[in-house]
Motif scaffolding. Structure first.
Motif, PDB file in Angstrom:
ATOM      1  N   SER A  34      -4.971  26.128  19.911  1.00 50.03           N
ATOM      2  CA  SER A  34      -3.545  25.857  19.706  1.00 50.03           C
ATOM      3  C   SER A  34      -2.828  25.691  21.036  1.00 50.03           C
ATOM      4  CB  SER A  34      -2.912  27.002  18.910  1.00 50.03           C
ATOM      5  OG  SER A  34      -3.543  27.156  17.656  1.00 50.03           O
ATOM      6  N   PHE A  38      -0.559  22.531  22.258  1.00 51.21           N
ATOM      7  CA  PHE A  38       0.823  22.644  22.712  1.00 51.21           C
ATOM      8  C   PHE A  38       0.979  22.113  24.134  1.00 51.21           C
ATOM      9  CE2 PHE A  38       1.126  26.626  19.817  1.00 51.21           C
ATOM     10  CZ  PHE A  38       1.187  25.807  18.706  1.00 51.21           C
ATOM     11  N   THR A  42       3.420  19.083  25.489  1.00 50.68           N
ATOM     12  CA  THR A  42       4.453  19.399  26.482  1.00 50.68           C
ATOM     13  C   THR A  42       4.315  18.570  27.751  1.00 50.68           C
ATOM     14  OG1 THR A  42       4.508  21.664  25.622  1.00 50.68           O
ATOM     15  CG2 THR A  42       5.535  21.282  27.773  1.00 50.68           C
ATOM     16  N   TRP A  57      -4.694  22.166  16.734  1.00 49.71           N
ATOM     17  CA  TRP A  57      -3.991  23.223  16.020  1.00 49.71           C
ATOM     18  C   TRP A  57      -4.653  23.498  14.670  1.00 49.71           C
ATOM     19  CZ3 TRP A  57       2.030  23.090  14.937  1.00 49.71           C
ATOM     20  CH2 TRP A  57       2.463  24.371  14.639  1.00 49.71           C
ATOM     21  N   ALA A 134      11.884  33.914  17.346  1.00 52.03           N
ATOM     22  CA  ALA A 134      11.588  32.786  18.231  1.00 52.03           C
ATOM     23  C   ALA A 134      12.507  31.606  17.952  1.00 52.03           C
ATOM     24  CB  ALA A 134      10.126  32.365  18.056  1.00 52.03           C
ATOM     25  N   ALA A 138      14.758  30.099  20.848  1.00 54.54           N
ATOM     26  CA  ALA A 138      14.541  28.722  21.303  1.00 54.54           C
ATOM     27  C   ALA A 138      15.845  28.047  21.708  1.00 54.54           C
ATOM     28  CB  ALA A 138      13.861  27.916  20.191  1.00 54.54           C
ATOM     29  N   ALA A 150      10.336  25.165  26.329  1.00 51.61           N
ATOM     30  CA  ALA A 150       9.911  25.629  25.012  1.00 51.61           C
ATOM     31  C   ALA A 150       8.406  25.445  24.822  1.00 51.61           C
ATOM     32  CB  ALA A 150      10.671  24.887  23.926  1.00 51.61           C
ATOM     33  N   GLY A 151       7.880  24.309  25.292  1.00 54.22           N
ATOM     34  CA  GLY A 151       6.446  24.073  25.180  1.00 54.22           C
ATOM     35  C   GLY A 151       5.637  25.040  26.017  1.00 54.22           C
ATOM     36  N   SER A 154       5.447  28.277  24.322  1.00 49.36           N
ATOM     37  CA  SER A 154       4.502  28.231  23.206  1.00 49.36           C
ATOM     38  C   SER A 154       3.064  28.399  23.694  1.00 49.36           C
ATOM     39  CB  SER A 154       4.652  26.911  22.446  1.00 49.36           C
ATOM     40  OG  SER A 154       5.956  26.776  21.926  1.00 49.36           O
ATOM     41  N   ALA A 157       2.566  32.029  24.593  1.00 45.43           N
ATOM     42  CA  ALA A 157       2.455  32.857  23.397  1.00 45.43           C
ATOM     43  C   ALA A 157       1.057  32.752  22.783  1.00 45.43           C
ATOM     44  CB  ALA A 157       3.507  32.438  22.373  1.00 45.43           C
TER      45      ALA A 157
END
Length: 383
Positions: A34, A38, A42, A57, A134, A138, A150-151, A154, A157
């Motif tokens: 994942s 991401f 990004t 993903w 989240a 955001a 934001a990417g 991610s 995370a």
């Protein structure tokens, strides 16, 4: 479609792999796929990157599905097989001393099943809560750093999820794999080869199908999970359309949907309680969805919150029944069968909603989807 098809194609093979290899390793590696997806979105945006990201993903989700449920259940059974440590409560393994009891006088198998239900339900409640947090977080992140920030968050995370996976215990699965190896090959390590891997995968697949054929409880749990997870997961995507149809403005829709998310959290947190009333609760949940959708008022979303909460609560109970009814050798594969069924139902609901939307409004489509809940109740009872 790439996301859904990838999950469907890899769901069962990944479950077989989890029964042959380390489940903890698969749970740890799944978030890395994942994270890679991401990262592509990004830092290298474009159609090919987004397509590849959805494939990654979907592969990560399939790799985790089945493996995580089997790992958690196996570790609980392993804990129940140990004598109580000084100062700690313990329980016998279900196959161990029948006179040894878990805290509260429970039998060991009951303790494992109820603890598993609570853990799965509460972990998903925590996940839904994290999504809500989240979503709010955001807003300032996008304002400060745009989609790149934001990417990047991610990706970080997902990497944190991989580290969390590595922290899970694996004593039970080590014991399982050692016992299986000794049963098949004595104390020698088997010679790894493509032929050996294919034969092992075929044996696990046959074992999983045999378990499902021999266990009516497993078949009922699989059907119930397919309906609950598939329908709830698919209809969740259309909640914004239903909210808009009640007259809410676009900025108010996300706030209204927090009510439904809160219902999901409550349902997950209550998993494991009053499971004998699951079937009547599912019938009531279907009524709540139909009435809440057809009332045509934002207050109807409260009834939708009840529906999604009951679905989360009942889904955890159905998963526990599935785990209780299968053996250790093909546990992850059978769990993945449930994931495959849910994915298949999800795709069918997407197609049905798209076709039905030509003639029907969102409220009517939600009312039709509500029929799945009495169907799940009937499947759970074996009717």
């Amino acid at each position: 479609m790439l996301w859904s098809v990838t999950g469907m194609v890899l769901e069962i093979p990944s479950g077989v792999l989890a029964d042959l290899c380390s489940r903890r390793l698969l749970v740890s590696c799944a978030p890395l796929l994942s994270a890679a997806g991401f990262g592509l979105w990004t830092f290298a945006p474009g159609y090919a990157s987004f397509a590849a990201g959805f494939v990654l993903w979907g592969a990560g989700a399939a790799m985790r599905s089945g493996a995580l449920e089997a790992l958690v259940y196996s570790e609980l059974a392993h804990i129940a097989g140990r004598p109580a440590a000084p100062g700690r409560a313990g329980a016998a393994h279900p196959d161990g001393d029948p006179g040894f009891r878990a805290p509260g006088g429970q039998a060991a198998d009951t303790w494992v099943s109820e603890t598993y239900t609570r853990l799965i339900g509460r972990s998903r409640a925590a996940a839904t809560t994290a999504i809500m947090v989240a979503s709010v977080a955001a807003i300032p992140v996008l304002g400060a750093g745009g989609y790149t920030a934001a990417g990047a968050a991610s990706v970080l995370a997902a990497l944190a999820c991989a580290l969390a996976g590595r922290s899970l215990p694996a004593e039970g699965e080590h014991a399982r794999r050692t016992a299986a190896r000794r049963a098949a090959h004595g104390r020698r390590r088997p010679r790894r080869s493509l032929r050996w891997a294919a034969a092992s995968a075929a044996a696990v697949s046959r074992g999983a199908l045999a378990e499902v054929r021999a266990s009516p409880a497993a078949r009922r749990a699989l059907l119930t999970l397919g309906l609950l997870v598939g329908v709830s997961g698919a209809m969740d995507e259309y909640l914004p359309l239903l909210a808009r149809s009640t007259g809410l403005s676009t900025p108010a829709v996300p706030l209204a949907l927090l009510v439904v998310s809160a219902g999901t959290v409550v349902g997950g947190w209550l998993a494991g309680r009053r499971t004998r009333s699951t079937a009547p609760a599912l019938v009531a949940a279907g009524c709540c969805m139909a009435v809440g959708a057809l009332v045509g008022h934002p207050a109807g979303l409260v009834l939708l919150a009840v529906t999604f909460g009951v679905s989360e609560w009942a889904g955890a109970a159905a998963e526990a029944r599935l785990q209780d009814s299968v053996g250790e050798d093909a546990r992850a594969t059978v769990s993945s069968l449930g994931g495959f069924g849910a994915e298949a139902v999800t795709v069918l609901v997407y197609a049905g909603y798209a076709l039905g939307s030509v003639w029907l409004a969102p409220a009517a489509l939600f009312a039709l989807a509500a029929l799945a809940y009495p169907g799940a109740a009937r499947a759970l009872r074996g009717g």
